[in-house]
Design a protein around this motif. Structure first.
Motif, PDB file in Angstrom:
ATOM      1  N   PHE A   1     -13.975   8.269  -0.064  1.00  0.00           N
ATOM      2  CA  PHE A   1     -12.707   7.880  -0.701  1.00  0.00           C
ATOM      3  C   PHE A   1     -12.229   9.006  -1.615  1.00  0.00           C
ATOM      4  O   PHE A   1     -11.065   9.407  -1.592  1.00  0.00           O
ATOM      5  CB  PHE A   1     -12.932   6.589  -1.500  1.00  0.00           C
ATOM      6  N   ALA A   2     -13.138   9.538  -2.413  1.00  0.00           N
ATOM      7  CA  ALA A   2     -12.752  10.557  -3.383  1.00  0.00           C
ATOM      8  C   ALA A   2     -12.400  11.879  -2.712  1.00  0.00           C
ATOM      9  O   ALA A   2     -11.442  12.536  -3.094  1.00  0.00           O
ATOM     10  CB  ALA A   2     -13.877  10.762  -4.399  1.00  0.00           C
TER      11      ALA A   2
ATOM     12  N   PRO B   1      -9.573  10.902   1.185  1.00  0.00           N
ATOM     13  CA  PRO B   1      -8.979   9.550   1.113  1.00  0.00           C
ATOM     14  C   PRO B   1      -8.379   9.075   2.434  1.00  0.00           C
ATOM     15  O   PRO B   1      -8.480   7.888   2.762  1.00  0.00           O
ATOM     16  CB  PRO B   1      -7.865   9.697   0.069  1.00  0.00           C
ATOM     17  N   HIS B   2      -7.790  10.009   3.189  1.00  0.00           N
ATOM     18  CA  HIS B   2      -7.192   9.582   4.451  1.00  0.00           C
ATOM     19  C   HIS B   2      -8.246   9.084   5.434  1.00  0.00           C
ATOM     20  O   HIS B   2      -8.018   8.147   6.184  1.00  0.00           O
ATOM     21  CB  HIS B   2      -6.397  10.724   5.082  1.00  0.00           C
TER      22      HIS B   2
ATOM     23  N   TYR C   1     -11.135   7.738   4.605  1.00  0.00           N
ATOM     24  CA  TYR C   1     -11.541   6.418   4.091  1.00  0.00           C
ATOM     25  C   TYR C   1     -10.514   5.371   4.511  1.00  0.00           C
ATOM     26  O   TYR C   1     -10.872   4.305   5.022  1.00  0.00           O
ATOM     27  CB  TYR C   1     -11.660   6.501   2.568  1.00  0.00           C
ATOM     28  N   ALA C   2      -9.228   5.676   4.303  1.00  0.00           N
ATOM     29  CA  ALA C   2      -8.177   4.700   4.599  1.00  0.00           C
ATOM     30  C   ALA C   2      -8.112   4.392   6.097  1.00  0.00           C
ATOM     31  O   ALA C   2      -8.071   3.224   6.504  1.00  0.00           O
ATOM     32  CB  ALA C   2      -6.832   5.225   4.108  1.00  0.00           C
TER      33      ALA C   2
ATOM     34  N   SER D   1      -9.614   0.772   7.636  1.00  0.00           N
ATOM     35  CA  SER D   1      -8.640  -0.166   8.190  1.00  0.00           C
ATOM     36  C   SER D   1      -8.802  -0.280   9.706  1.00  0.00           C
ATOM     37  O   SER D   1      -8.555  -1.333  10.287  1.00  0.00           O
ATOM     38  CB  SER D   1      -7.214   0.222   7.803  1.00  0.00           C
TER      39      SER D   1
ATOM     40  N   SER E   1      -8.732  15.464  -0.555  1.00  0.00           N
ATOM     41  CA  SER E   1      -8.126  15.398  -1.874  1.00  0.00           C
ATOM     42  C   SER E   1      -7.733  16.807  -2.302  1.00  0.00           C
ATOM     43  O   SER E   1      -7.959  17.769  -1.567  1.00  0.00           O
ATOM     44  CB  SER E   1      -9.124  14.835  -2.881  1.00  0.00           C
TER      45      SER E   1
ATOM     46  N   SER F   1      -4.879   0.381   2.906  1.00  0.00           N
ATOM     47  CA  SER F   1      -5.076   1.783   3.289  1.00  0.00           C
ATOM     48  C   SER F   1      -3.970   2.683   2.742  1.00  0.00           C
ATOM     49  O   SER F   1      -4.218   3.827   2.373  1.00  0.00           O
ATOM     50  CB  SER F   1      -5.171   1.922   4.803  1.00  0.00           C
ATOM     51  N   GLU F   2      -2.732   2.168   2.659  1.00  0.00           N
ATOM     52  CA  GLU F   2      -1.658   3.036   2.179  1.00  0.00           C
ATOM     53  C   GLU F   2      -1.794   3.288   0.682  1.00  0.00           C
ATOM     54  O   GLU F   2      -1.457   4.344   0.178  1.00  0.00           O
ATOM     55  CB  GLU F   2      -0.292   2.439   2.515  1.00  0.00           C
TER      56      GLU F   2
ATOM     57  N   SER G   1      -4.745   3.471  -0.679  1.00  0.00           N
ATOM     58  CA  SER G   1      -5.851   4.435  -0.733  1.00  0.00           C
ATOM     59  C   SER G   1      -5.365   5.849  -0.451  1.00  0.00           C
ATOM     60  O   SER G   1      -5.839   6.803  -1.070  1.00  0.00           O
ATOM     61  CB  SER G   1      -6.933   4.061   0.272  1.00  0.00           C
ATOM     62  N   ARG G   2      -4.446   5.985   0.493  1.00  0.00           N
ATOM     63  CA  ARG G   2      -3.900   7.328   0.771  1.00  0.00           C
ATOM     64  C   ARG G   2      -3.127   7.847  -0.430  1.00  0.00           C
ATOM     65  O   ARG G   2      -3.270   8.993  -0.835  1.00  0.00           O
ATOM     66  CB  ARG G   2      -2.943   7.271   1.966  1.00  0.00           C
TER      67      ARG G   2
ATOM     68  N   GLY H   1      -5.752   8.091  -3.443  1.00  0.00           N
ATOM     69  CA  GLY H   1      -7.109   8.601  -3.203  1.00  0.00           C
ATOM     70  C   GLY H   1      -7.544   9.705  -4.149  1.00  0.00           C
ATOM     71  O   GLY H   1      -8.675   9.717  -4.633  1.00  0.00           O
TER      72      GLY H   1
END
Lengths: 338, 454
Positions: free
Chosen positions: A69-70, A73-74, A76-77, A81, A296, B85-86, B88-89, B92
């Protein structure tokens, strides 16, 4: 600088997942052995061998997720999902597993205990299998469209090849768990049983690996493009072979050690194979999530590098201390009050 | 019902459930650590035995509670990616770091030393064993800090910049010294102490009445619990007051919604009760104390406080047409439930302490009513979070991202509904089983002190 940090974080994510598969590997493995072991006292010994440490082991998974996540992030997302229902199932399993460890011993009833043992087993098979599916899917690629969005359905995640990945993980972890348990037990007869289990699961794992590699070789160009990945996979299988030989020689320590090396080789092979992608799109390579387009900023990565550099070693030290404190083999009869 | 609404409901359900256990872990951890410190420093019986008994007693309950907190916490870490998720993007770069730091600096510490504490009694020296429970308690504090750093940013973003449509970290030190986190963190920590204090008081009162052999340790523990509770509530009130004053600048819309102040006033009155009419954006009727709201915010009986309607107009100017008003009626009442619970709890704590020293016979008489306060802190904690999270709607990150823009685009209504039902059933089952195990244990536990041994 940013590019270096992105690579550093790719490596760190790989390290955290390796830690996760190593620690949770035997932890899940021991849990998965429960339905196979018929003797009540032996099941009790198995649970006692991981009871003090399972929670700390599980944090490796949480840290790997948090670090993802850190740092990316993309990824993770998109990943979380995309694997929506699979992760829901995994959460259900992990919740039951965690609760089971704490509640099992709280009431002195055979039915109560047996039911929680089933919960531990369920909570170990499901995540082991699902992480195998996830890892296989990362190598095989997923239908990801522009904007990092997963466009497939549940069935795109659990393809036959991904199921082989899941089974591979289950088999490797079962073998890893049996080898770990054989080091932790006092009862010679039980150790003997564990050795033969480790041997047969080890063989199954090697078989599964071959199928998985065949699927990856057919569906992707990873193994052609990155011969090093193939070499690492072969080294993983080789270490597992060596572990089997050690089991035959009744050298439990070396067996566990080379089994662990196999897991490290395997994880490294996976990450080397997918580099610089983290999630590949099966639709167009332009839409893949790479370490460059999904990360990030430099500032956050730098900060997290310092944090990881300081805290991962500290964690390893005190986790090591815990294993050292609980180094004594598990006696047949539970002599502690807990 | 759409995926957005069900996702919000799901997050509300899973976080609220998680936060039933967290405050008790925060408060009880330190209480047990204090007991164990006293235990290793005590030589003489019966105190040694009593302390040991109390540690075993609360320790077992702590372990069950801790496990419930851990397993329901994993769900939350997954939620951001699964359902949001959005978000999180978008977040993030800032939000991931505290979560990862929480795992690295707190989860490992708590979990590892929890294992050592539970199973290491025969293997560690008493001092080291005592140290492990302190580390567990400190770990849970660190964990609460990081997650509130993350939450505080959503309430009041600081130390960031917008870059290519997402927030990026500009200053980590600003992020962790966000004044909002100081208010939230102190409030949450004291709420944890209050929750544990209430729990200790309620359980001890029940034990005193139902166990013949081991009354004395529970009597002493009742008083210790009451002091702990009083300390906790005073802190909760102080930090809450401080935080509310800060809200006047940081998030005036939330503050005015909590108090159902629709129009800007100077001095602003405080509504004790109000019949809130959200559609017509006014109160149908209300009972107010003139100037009190201004006093609470500015420590003097005058000072302007902006009303919801003016703030709505301001927001429309800044962010374009839209509804920027959170649900006022439920915020208004949630706040009053929270404050009333706190008031009730401090009264009970005060009463116990007073009667213990002044009139012990009276204390005996009220003992059987004390367990009734047990639900209060849990209710207060839940509505407290309701205020914090619903109070920032329609924003998920105040001023930066709306909740409607945060949802994962690829999940369907049916999937979210399925997981909501799944979590609800699962949580119900594990709650019943955990409570069953805990109650059975609480009922049967006795502290046995045999004089002949000494």
């Amino acid at each position: 600088m940013l590019e270096t940090l992105q690579i550093v974080w790719f490596v760190l994510i790989a390290v955290l997942f390796t830690g996760f598969f190593f620690f949770e590997g035997f932890d899940y493995g021991v849990g998965m052995l429960l339905p196979i072991v018929k003797d009540e006292s032996e099941r009790d010994q198995l649970i006692r061998s991981i009871a003090p440490v399972w929670d700390g082991n599980e944090v490796w998974m949480i840290t790997a997720g948090g670090a993802m996540f850190a740092a990316f992030p993309h990824v993770y997302a998109t990943m979380f999902s995309a694997f929506y229902l699979a992760l829901f199932l995994m959460l259900v399993a992990l919740i039951l597993r965690g609760i089971a460890f704490e509640l099992r011993g709280k009431i002195d009833s055979k039915t109560w205990k047996t039911r929680w043992e089933w919960a531990i087993a369920f909570g170990s098979y499901i995540p082991a299998f699902l992480w195998g599916v996830v890892v296989a899917d990362l190598m095989l690629g997923l239908p990801i469209v522009k904007g990092f969005q997963f466009s497939g359905t549940f069935l795109d995640l659990v393809t036959p090849a991904a199921i082989v990945g899941g089974l591979t993980f289950v088999a490797i972890f079962l073998a890893h768990g049996a080898m770990f348990a054989s080091l932790r037990m006092q009862d010679e007869k039980f150790i003997h049983k564990l050795r033969s289990m480790a041997a047969s699961f080890g063989k199954t794992a090697i078989g599964c690996c071959v199928f998985l590699l065949a699927a990856i070789w057919m569906k992707t160009s990873i193994l052609n493009d990155k011969p090093i990945s193939l070499v690492l996979f072969i080294l993983a299988a080789g270490s597992l072979f060596f572990a089997l030989k050690c089991i035959g020689d009744i050298n439990d320590r070396l067996a566990f050690f080379s089994g662990s090396i196999a897991i490290i080789f395997f994880t490294t092979a996976v990450f080397t194979g997918i580099f610089p992608n983290l999630m590949s799109s099966s639709l167009s390579s332009d839409w893949s999530l790479t370490i460059y387009n999904a990360s990030s900023t430099e500032h956050t990565l730098k900060l997290m590098t310092i944090a990881a550099g300081v805290f991962v070693p500290i964690v390893l030290i005190y986790q090591g201390f815990t294993y050292w404190i609980f180094r004594k083999r598990i006696s047949i009869v539970n002599d502690s009050s807990h | 019902m759409d995926a957005l609404f069900i996702s919000r409901l799901q997050f509300a359900m899973t976080t609220s459930f998680h936060f039933l256990f967290v405050p008790l872990t925060l408060g009880l951890g330190f209480f047990i650590a204090i007991l164990e410190t006293a235990y290793i420093r005590t030589i003489l019986d019966p105190w040694k035995t009593y302390l040991k008994g109390l540690i075993d007693f609360f320790g077992k309950i702590f372990v069950i509670n801790f496990a419930m907190g851990v397993v329901t916490g994993i769900v939350l870490e997954f939620h951001f990616g699964m359902n949001w998720s959005e978000y999180s993007r978008f977040m993030g770069d800032i939000f991931g770091a505290p979560l990862a730091l929480e795992a690295l600096t707190a989860f490992f510490l708590e979990s590892t030393f929890m294992g050592l504490w539970i199973f290491g009694r025969d293997k560690l020296s008493p001092r080291i064993h005592c140290l492990t429970i302190w580390l567990v308690a400190i770990g849970s504090c660190i964990s609460a800090f990081w997650i509130l750093v993350a939450n505080a940013f959503m309430q009041h973003p600081v130390g960031f910049e917008l870059e290519d449509g997402r927030v990026v970290l500009k200053s980590f030190s600003e992020l962790i010294t966000n004044p909002y986190v100081i208010g939230e963190y102190s409030h949450a920590m004291f709420a944890g102490i209050s929750t544990a204090g209430t729990f200790i008081v309620a359980i001890c009162a029940w034990k005193i009445l139902h166990v013949q052999n081991s009354r004395e340790p529970f009597e002493k523990c009742l008083i210790a619990g009451a002091i702990y509770l009083g300390f906790g509530i005073l802190g909760t009130m102080g930090s809450g007051h401080m935080h509310t004053q800060y809200l006047a600048q940081a998030n005036p819309m939330k503050l005015s919604s909590i108090e159902a102040l629709w129009e800007t006033e100077n001095p602003a009155p405080f509504a004790i009760i109000a019949d809130v009419n959200q559609t017509e954006r006014r109160n149908n009727s209300e009972i107010t104390v003139p100037g009190l709201f201004s006093f609470m915010v500015y420590n003097k009986f005058d000072g302007e406080i902006r009303g919801i309607n003016q703030l709505q107009a301001e927001s429309e100017e800044n962010f374009g047409k839209g509804n920027y008003t959170p649900p006022v009626r439920s915020l208004f009442w949630s706040f009053r439930i929270m404050v009333a619970s706190g008031g009730a709890l401090i009264s009970v704590a005060g009463l116990i302490i007073l009667l213990y020293w002044k009139r012990k016979s009276m204390l005996e008489k009220i003992l059987r009513f004390i367990p009734l306060i047990l639900p209060l802190p849990f209710i207060a904690n839940t509505v407290g979070w309701y205020i914090a999270e619903v109070g920032r709607q329609p924003w998920i990150v105040v001023g930066l991202q709306k909740t409607t823009d945060a949802l994962s685009p690829n999940i369907t209504t049916n999937q979210v509904l399925l997981t909501l039902i799944g979590f609800t059933i699962l949580y119900t089952i594990i709650a019943i089983l955990a409570i069953y195990a805990a109650v059975r244990f609480i009922r049967t536990f006795e502290i046995v002190y045999e004089r002949s041994e000494s």
